[in-house]
Design a protein around this motif. Structure first.
Motif, mmCIF file in Angstrom:
data_model
loop_
_atom_site.group_PDB
_atom_site.id
_atom_site.type_symbol
_atom_site.label_atom_id
_atom_site.label_comp_id
_atom_site.label_asym_id
_atom_site.label_seq_id
_atom_site.Cartn_x
_atom_site.Cartn_y
_atom_site.Cartn_z
ATOM 1 N N LYS A 19 3.461 51.802 15.361
ATOM 2 C CA LYS A 19 3.737 52.859 14.374
ATOM 3 C C LYS A 19 4.417 52.282 13.135
ATOM 4 C CE LYS A 19 2.722 56.781 16.728
ATOM 5 N NZ LYS A 19 2.149 58.050 16.289
ATOM 6 N N ALA A 21 6.953 52.685 10.047
ATOM 7 C CA ALA A 21 8.133 53.464 9.630
ATOM 8 C C ALA A 21 8.288 53.351 8.119
ATOM 9 C CB ALA A 21 9.383 52.935 10.326
ATOM 10 N N LEU A 23 9.954 55.220 4.394
ATOM 11 C CA LEU A 23 10.923 56.137 3.775
ATOM 12 C C LEU A 23 10.781 56.031 2.266
ATOM 13 C CD1 LEU A 23 14.187 55.469 5.869
ATOM 14 C CD2 LEU A 23 12.959 57.657 5.739
ATOM 15 N N ILE A 39 12.715 48.585 7.587
ATOM 16 C CA ILE A 39 11.680 49.573 7.237
ATOM 17 C C ILE A 39 10.399 48.830 6.856
ATOM 18 C CG2 ILE A 39 12.084 49.770 4.725
ATOM 19 C CD1 ILE A 39 11.792 52.772 7.057
ATOM 20 N N ASP A 40 9.241 49.413 7.185
ATOM 21 C CA ASP A 40 7.964 48.743 6.872
ATOM 22 C C ASP A 40 7.498 49.025 5.445
ATOM 23 O OD1 ASP A 40 7.615 47.749 9.537
ATOM 24 O OD2 ASP A 40 7.094 49.793 10.143
ATOM 25 N N GLY A 213 1.959 56.543 11.251
ATOM 26 C CA GLY A 213 3.328 56.288 10.822
ATOM 27 C C GLY A 213 3.952 57.570 10.339
ATOM 28 N N GLN A 214 5.218 57.491 10.005
ATOM 29 C CA GLN A 214 5.942 58.671 9.508
ATOM 30 C C GLN A 214 6.662 58.288 8.227
ATOM 31 O OE1 GLN A 214 5.946 61.784 10.925
ATOM 32 N NE2 GLN A 214 4.660 61.106 12.630
ATOM 33 N N ILE A 215 6.785 59.267 7.322
ATOM 34 C CA ILE A 215 7.606 59.064 6.127
ATOM 35 C C ILE A 215 8.468 60.302 5.916
ATOM 36 C CG2 ILE A 215 5.802 59.909 4.522
ATOM 37 C CD1 ILE A 215 6.934 57.713 2.536
#
Ligand code: KIV
Length: 274
Positions: A19, A21, A23, A39-40, A213-215
Motif C-alpha cells: 500500500k 502512504a 499525505l 511517507i511515499d 494507497g490512501q491520501i
C-alpha cells in the motif's frame, strides 16, 4: 543514500500489493517530518487554499503560490515522490496554457509530477503534458475545482451511469499514460472495481479500504481543525489541543515574567559602561 521514489516504484508497489502512504504538505518543516517518517508520496495540494490561506474553495490559489509551496516541499525532502496540484485556471483554457504551466512548475520547483482534476473532458490536456515528458497523476470522483458544477462536496459515482463514467475515465487515464489516479469521495465498491481494473495505482481519499494507497490532507489528519471532521478523516493526533495548550502556557509564562528564565538568555557579556 537511497534517492527519491519514482513513478516506477509506485507502480511496482501496486504490483507487489504494497500500500502507498500519501499525505499533503505545503511547507518545508512539515515536509521534512513526513519525509523522515517514511511517507511515499507528498502532494502539494491546492487544498493549500483552504488550510493555509483560509479560503472556502480551492479556486483562488494560483501558479505563483503553488510554486512557492512546492519549492519549499521539494527543498526539504529526499525520498518522497512529490506531486504538485495544477491550480484552477492553470490548465483549462488551452492545451498550450496547460503545457506551459506544467513546464513552469517542473522548472521552477524540481517537482516530479503534476496532478489535474478530471477525466475525458481534459484527456487532450493530459496527453499534451505527458508528451512534454511530465508525469501526470489523475484525479476522479469529487473534483473540488468543480465544486459548483457538482453542487457541493458530495459523494460521487452513486448512480449506475456515474459509476460507469468514472470507470471509463479511469481506464482512459491509464491508457493516456497517467502513473496514478486519486479517487476522491466515491463508494468503496466502485473504488475497488476501478482499482482491480487499472494497472496503475489508485490513491483514495474517502474511497474506502480497497484502493492501492490512501491520501489525507495533513492538517485534517493531525487534528488541527476540530470544525472539519468528515467521516473519511481519521485524526491520528490532536494537534489543535496540543498547540492551543502550548500557546496558553506561553501567554501565562510571559505575562507572569516566568519566561525567559535563567539559562534562556545571553548574560555572558558585560554591559557597556557608557
Ligand atoms: O488538494 C488536495 O489536497 C487534494 C487531495 C484532497 C487529494 O487534491
Amino acid at each position: 543514500m537511497q534517492g527519491r521514489l519514482t513513478t516506477h516504484d509506485l507502480i511496482k508497489a501496486k504490483q507487489s500489493g504494497k500500500k502507498i502512504a500519501a499525505l499533503t504538505a505545503y511547507d518545508a518543516t512539515f515536509a521534512r517530518i513526513l519525509d523522515e517518517a517514511g511517507i511515499d508520496l507528498i502532494l502539494v495540494g491546492d487544498s493549500a487554499a483552504n488550510v493555509i490561506a483560509g479560503y472556502e474553495t480551492t479556486h483562488p490559489i494560483g501558479m505563483r503560490e503553488m510554486i512557492y509551496h512546492t519549492k519549499a516541499v521539494v527543498r526539504a525532502t529526499r525520498r518522497a515522490f512529490v506531486v504538485m496540484d495544477m491550480p484552477f485556471g492553470s490548465y483549462q483554457i488551452s492545451t498550450a496554457q496547460a503545457v506551459r504551466n506544467a513546464i513552469r512548475a517542473v522548472k521552477a520547483t524540481g517537482v516530479q509530477a503534476v496532478k489535474l482534476e478530471g477525466g475525458q473532458e481534459i484527456a487532450h490536456i493530459i496527453e499534451a503534458i505527458l508528451r512534454a515528458g511530465i508525469p501526470v497523476m489523475g484525479h476522479l470522483g469529487l473534483l473540488p475545482q468543480s465544486v459548483h458544477k457538482l453542487g457541493g462536496y458530495r459523494l460521487q459515482g452513486k448512480t449506475q451511469s456515474e459509476a460507469q463514467r468514472l470507470l471509463n475515465d479511469a481506464r482512459l487515464l491509464e491508457q493516456l499514460g497517467c502513473f496514478a489516479i486519486v479517487l476522491e469521495k466515491i463508494p468503496a465498491k466502485l473504488a475497488k472495481q476501478i482499482t482491480e481494473t487499472v494497472r496503475i495505482p489508485t490513491i483514495g481519499i474517502g474511497a474506502g479500504p480497497h484502493t492501492d494507497g490512501q491520501i489525507l490532507v495533513l492538517y485534517d489528519m493531525l487534528g488541527l481543525n476540530p470544525h472539519f471532521q468528515p467521516r473519511f478523516v481519521r485524526t491520528f493526533a490532536n494537534l489543535y489541543t496540543i498547540v492551543s495548550q502550548a500557546v496558553q502556557k506561553y501567554c501565562t509564562a510571559v505575562r507572569q515574567n516566568q519566561f525567559p528564565a535563567h539559562g534562556e538568555y545571553y548574560d555572558t557579556n558585560p554591559a557597556p559602561t557608557t
